[in-house]
Design a protein around this motif. Structure first.
Motif, PDB file in Angstrom:
ATOM      1  N   GLU A  42       0.849  -1.197   0.000  1.00 38.70           N
ATOM      2  CA  GLU A  42       0.000   0.000   0.000  1.00 38.70           C
ATOM      3  C   GLU A  42       0.887   1.250   0.000  1.00 38.70           C
ATOM      4  OE1 GLU A  42      -2.064   0.245   3.741  1.00 38.70           O
ATOM      5  OE2 GLU A  42      -3.433   1.835   3.102  1.00 38.70           O
ATOM      6  N   CYS A 176      -5.135  -3.217   2.660  1.00 31.52           N
ATOM      7  CA  CYS A 176      -4.951  -3.283   4.117  1.00 31.52           C
ATOM      8  C   CYS A 176      -6.241  -3.481   4.918  1.00 31.52           C
ATOM      9  CB  CYS A 176      -4.198  -2.034   4.577  1.00 31.52           C
ATOM     10  SG  CYS A 176      -3.375  -2.254   6.170  1.00 31.52           S
ATOM     11  N   SER A 205      -0.653  -3.886   1.884  1.00 27.42           N
ATOM     12  CA  SER A 205      -0.757  -3.248   3.184  1.00 27.42           C
ATOM     13  C   SER A 205       0.420  -2.339   3.474  1.00 27.42           C
ATOM     14  CB  SER A 205      -0.839  -4.307   4.294  1.00 27.42           C
ATOM     15  OG  SER A 205      -2.094  -4.956   4.260  1.00 27.42           O
ATOM     16  N   SER A 207       1.285  -1.744   7.101  1.00 27.42           N
ATOM     17  CA  SER A 207       0.764  -2.071   8.424  1.00 27.42           C
ATOM     18  C   SER A 207       1.882  -2.045   9.455  1.00 27.42           C
ATOM     19  CB  SER A 207       0.115  -3.454   8.353  1.00 27.42           C
ATOM     20  OG  SER A 207      -0.314  -3.865   9.616  1.00 27.42           O
ATOM     21  N   TYR A 234      -0.622 -11.446   1.196  1.00 27.40           N
ATOM     22  CA  TYR A 234      -0.528 -10.240   2.023  1.00 27.40           C
ATOM     23  C   TYR A 234       0.870  -9.673   1.842  1.00 27.40           C
ATOM     24  CZ  TYR A 234       0.451  -7.895   6.577  1.00 27.40           C
ATOM     25  OH  TYR A 234       0.839  -7.038   7.579  1.00 27.40           O
ATOM     26  N   ASN A 236       3.309  -6.575   2.772  1.00 26.72           N
ATOM     27  CA  ASN A 236       3.499  -5.457   3.682  1.00 26.72           C
ATOM     28  C   ASN A 236       4.916  -4.905   3.509  1.00 26.72           C
ATOM     29  OD1 ASN A 236       2.830  -3.669   5.777  1.00 26.72           O
ATOM     30  ND2 ASN A 236       3.553  -5.066   7.369  1.00 26.72           N
TER      31      ASN A 236
END
Lengths: 628, 628
Positions: A42, A176, A205, A207, A234, A236
């Protein structure tokens, strides 16, 4: 056989140019490995925690510029990445240009996904606005868009179709929080999955690390993968981002779940890496979740955070005031794992109230660490201040004279300020670096620190640890990191004390007014509990005998500490008044805190300098208790 | 004949008990005057700026408790008031209990309005989340509720019907931002008015003072009253509320518009008062709008804000360091309008670099103000610090020695810290009060102040004024408030200087590096413009000759200050780097700012400690300019 790369990059907030460069480098590596899809986190281009930089249109145009470079690099590889998306034709609720926190899917030099959606990207539906998050301030969300367009929200939750090697892939692309919908009335994953079987669910994400977060993430995402019967990826970032008052480390730990919800691969914590995954490879997984709730995670997060913060602000040398107590000892030991000995200057700053015991412990620690060490006595300056305050000729136009004098309590603060603002700040400047604030979270909660004194510094690396966690980290450093007694045992054993008056003489066992085995947990209930405890809750638990259980302290403690209910009440009100009173004023001017817990001071603990308050129900309960 | 009372009360944030008491008192007064409807501001019971106090369920229950007392007092009078409304059966997006920022209509001891709405109150539809506002963090809004309930949003914008004296009144009850819908895709007033002719539109607000706000409010609300062809009653509170870093004064100025959009009555600024209005009285109005964009409004807001802040934190005495310059002079003169002379201690703190000129000016000012005055020289302490830094024996375990010394620049900061952290803080403690931070907004923007030095204090009352506004306020104080030369003319004439080195000798005309006639306006463009200006915008304006016009400075200035484009570029980059670099670090630890402008530092200027950044377009433009 599909090859997917997880671009667990370090995002430098506010540097689209550098982030683009990092991504292009990872893209080149992935192309060399014939990867089909590479996924970035993200807000990979702009960074996430930027304060109000989002209000600069020039910055937004710049993010588009660097984002286009990524799109152009997607000739032979599908690139999924986060960036701000700007609709220059529309406005946000604040009247500024419309911005979305968006996920882009680029392939063959163009964006995909506009066939069933108003934009050629997907926008974040659930914008977190609790804790340190501020998404709703800057970004428009799917709920608002649905209202504006007059369409049901489900129409705006659509998969992205992309054709790769003659095969149409149906991708769920979410950002996210969209994967953490338990508390929302909208479930983006479910609404996307209702449109047909997904090939992949991709959660990009940004995060931040929070103690135990990945354990919770695993439960939520594992369940999600099973529900949609598709692999969940996922991705990150790592790195450091801050919102001024609070500094967050990002732990990465990008994870691929298979459609049974098992962990197929996971990337390392706090390390930038490009992981290439072959989802059809039967030799991968299932593997166990990396636990992130222990003291080792605290250590890793702090070390990563301190190193990253020093790098971000370009600081290479650090001065630490060493009192001989546990906080400064742990701080010094931590920094010594990051900086070479010649970049670390430890200083003991005794006044007449400092014991030989702590002076020796400080010196002993410095010797073990091998860094620079010196002693700067402050008594002469403190005496000068005392006499200047007494001797100053204060008059008014009538010729009246005003006599001023410092009380013993005021002299405590004079010592603390002299150490930090006069000596440490000057030494740090001369040494070419900054000095640390060694405050812990227990002290910060009730303002047991002096403004411009021990509360000052360029960073408060331990201010998100309760006192018992500082001790725990000290033990961990000795036992696991250094594998020797770097922090002398005496420092663990000595009574915690500020040593600013005869009432705090450590050799007589006198020290802090905070009873850590109880107050650490009481303060945590005030501060960290999701539904914050107030004196009303605490007194209620005390009365029905569930206090120790509810706050998590040692059973039987209440009876030992407080012989009478009135002792309990006095203690409770004393600390509540400080927490919501003077401590707020002090925290307003406190240094940035390195966050590790579920709630750190600063932007994750918004507060106003208001009067301490007791609810009507509390006052009634108290009256009844004390008059019975 | 309907009588309506505007309860322009002082709201004490975080004190539902006191606010309820204030309201009951006003209700009793209104009943004595046979008032039909009394209206109180938004969040009259709890206060508005409470940080995360909204996360305390005990506090929410307490607000309900005190709110019920108001409902119970509505036997013979209709009471419209703001409070938090809790739906204990539902959750907000953060998983905590569902909260609304609500408007209650109570009459005959019960609530009205549930006949056409899911709740017996109305909720705020538009939640501001720009500037200092944080509504979306805590409160659920109509848009989310419409999505959740699966109904069109217009169904949730309904008037309140209440029967008073056998007559059914149709009331539009909205909360603050609902009346400012220009930038939103939803227009609550229009949607409510579409349900049938309103008898009254009632806007309960908790709207902080901002220079010129009421001028804008008048345009918007006057138009609104005409559109709905009904009287509009705007009820705002007075008092002080803060979000830690930034302190807001609330100006009241409650206003009744008739259905032609003319002002029928308006309440005073910054004064709690109960105004009873007879809407049928032909002798009232139309009257002119009170202008709030001038220096007199700044003075009123600051004076009200300072007095309120002192009261809120229980401080009765103040120490001000008097340099002989304009900032501390204006600060001292302002405080002297609030505190009696024996509660104000002015101190001059000379080092060897302070001129006789400024020392005399400081003393002269103190004499004119008649407060306590004294002089505390700091040179001895500065010399002690210098020698301690040079003399400290710093060694490591190899027996190496480290030599440290303070450079002239470092010595400037040593002096500043000595004054504030050593002397002023100690004097303030001995005097029994706090000391002020006299920084202005120009300095704060680029961090032209020393951390723990002149940047410290309990409040920065002038930190939302540009340097030219400080001068303007000084003139206003002399000419209008005191009607005599309280601030000596010499203080206006002397060159602005920190007097910390021979390079800042005022008698030689040497002073600050900031060229206020240009930089005040440049910094304002960086900081206050709604679409923030960056070097890209500034350079673009410079190149196309619109810079002076766009930032509002004196025409012809650029050519005089910057002989060559490279001088312009160097200057621009220097200040941009400071504004987005070191100044951020300093502001993180700065004292609370009293807000008057459209954007003050603190919570209204969220920022991260990131690296200064120049966009690609800027760098290209610069390259072209310098190489042409």
């Amino acid at each position: 056989m599909m090859k997917i790369a997880l671009g667990q990059m370090e995002i430098v907030p506010g540097r689209p140019d550098l982030n683009c460069e990092t991504m292009l480098c990872m893209i080149a590596q992935a192309k060399a490995q014939q990867v089909d899809i590479i996924i970035f986190p993200e807000m990979a281009i702009p960074g996430y925690m930027l304060g109000d930089t989002w209000e600069q249109n020039a910055y937004l145009r710049d993010c588009e510029y660097w984002g286009n470079k990524i799109i152009n690099a997607s000739d032979t590889i599908c690139i999924i990445f986060g960036n701000v998306a700007v609709d220059w034709t529309k406005r946000g609720d604040d009247g500024r240009v419309r911005k979305y926190n968006a996920c882009f899917t680029a392939y063959q030099g163009r964006l995909w996904g506009e066939d069933n959606y108003p934009y050629p990207f997907r926008i974040k539906t659930l914008l977190p606005n609790y804790r340190e998050f501020d998404d709703t301030r800057h970004f428009y969300c799917t709920r608002k868009l649905a209202i504006e367009l007059g369409v049901p929200i489900k129409d705006l939750l659509q998969p992205v179709r992309v054709e790769i090697s003659d095969k149409t892939l149906i991708l769920g692309c979410i950002v996210c929080e969209d994967g953490w919908s338990d508390d929302y009335s909208v479930n983006p994953v479910q609404l996307i999955a209702e449109k047909g079987q997904l090939n992949l669910l991709i959660n990009i994400s940004c995060s931040p690390f929070t103690l135990g977060k990945n354990n919770k993430r695993h439960r939520v995402f594992s369940h999600q993968a099973q529900q949609i019967a598709a692999p969940l990826l996922y991705v990150n970032n790592v790195g450091l981002q801050n919102n001024g008052k609070t500094v967050y480390s990002f732990d990465g730990c990008s994870t691929v779940y298979n459609s049974q919800g098992e962990i197929f691969t996971q990337s390392a914590a706090f390390t930038a890496e490009l992981a290439v995954v072959n989802l059809d490879d039967k030799n991968n997984g299932p593997i166990a979740m990396l636990d992130d709730s222990g003291i080792d995670s605290i250590y890793k997060a702090l070390r990563f955070g301190i190193a990253g913060f020093l790098q971000a602000i370009g600081m290479e040398k650090v001065v630490i005031g060493l009192s001989g107590g546990i906080d400064s000892a742990v701080s010094a030991a931590l920094f010594s794992t990051i900086l070479p000995p010649d970049k670390l200057l430890l200083v003991n700053l005794p006044s007449r109230y400092n014991s030989q015991t702590t002076k020796s412990l400080a010196q002993d620690l410095a010797t073990r660490l091998g860094s620079w060490y010196g002693t700067v006595p402050i008594q002469q300056s403190v005496d000068l201040t005392t006499s200047q305050v007494s001797d100053i000729a204060v008059t008014n136009k009538n010729g009246d004279k005003l006599a001023l004098a410092l009380s013993p309590f005021m002299l405590e603060n004079v010592q603390a300020r002299d150490r930090s603002s006069r000596v440490l700040a000057s030494l740090a400047a001369a040494f070419g670096g900054g000095f640390t604030c060694n405050a812990n979270k227990s002290e910060s909660t009730v303002g047991y620190a002096t403004l411009y004194g021990d509360q000052s510094g360029f960073l408060a690396p331990l201010a998100d640890l309760w006192k018992h966690q500082v001790y725990g980290l000290g033990r961990y450093l000795n036992e696991t990191v250094f594998n020797q007694e770097i922090i002398p045992e005496g420092i663990f054993r000595i009574v915690p004390s500020a040593e600013l008056s005869p009432n705090q003489a450590v050799d007589e066992g006198k020290g802090d007014p905070i009873i850590y085995p109880y107050h650490d947990y009481l303060f945590r209930a005030f501060m960290e509990h999701w539904n914050r405890a107030t004196p009303e809750d605490i007194l209620n638990w005390y009365l029905n005998g569930t206090l120790e259980k509810n706050i998590g302290c040692e059973p039987g403690l209440m009876a030992r500490i407080f012989p009478e209910p009135k002792d309990f009440i006095n203690d409770l009100e004393r600390w509540w008044r400080l927490y919501t009173g003077m401590a707020v004023a002090k925290r307003i001017q406190a240094p940035p805190v390195l966050a590790v817990s579920r709630r750190a001071y600063g932007f994750d603990h918004r507060e106003a300098q208001n009067q301490p308050y007791f609810t009507f129900v509390y006052l009634e309960m108290k009256k009844k208790l004390l008059h019975q």
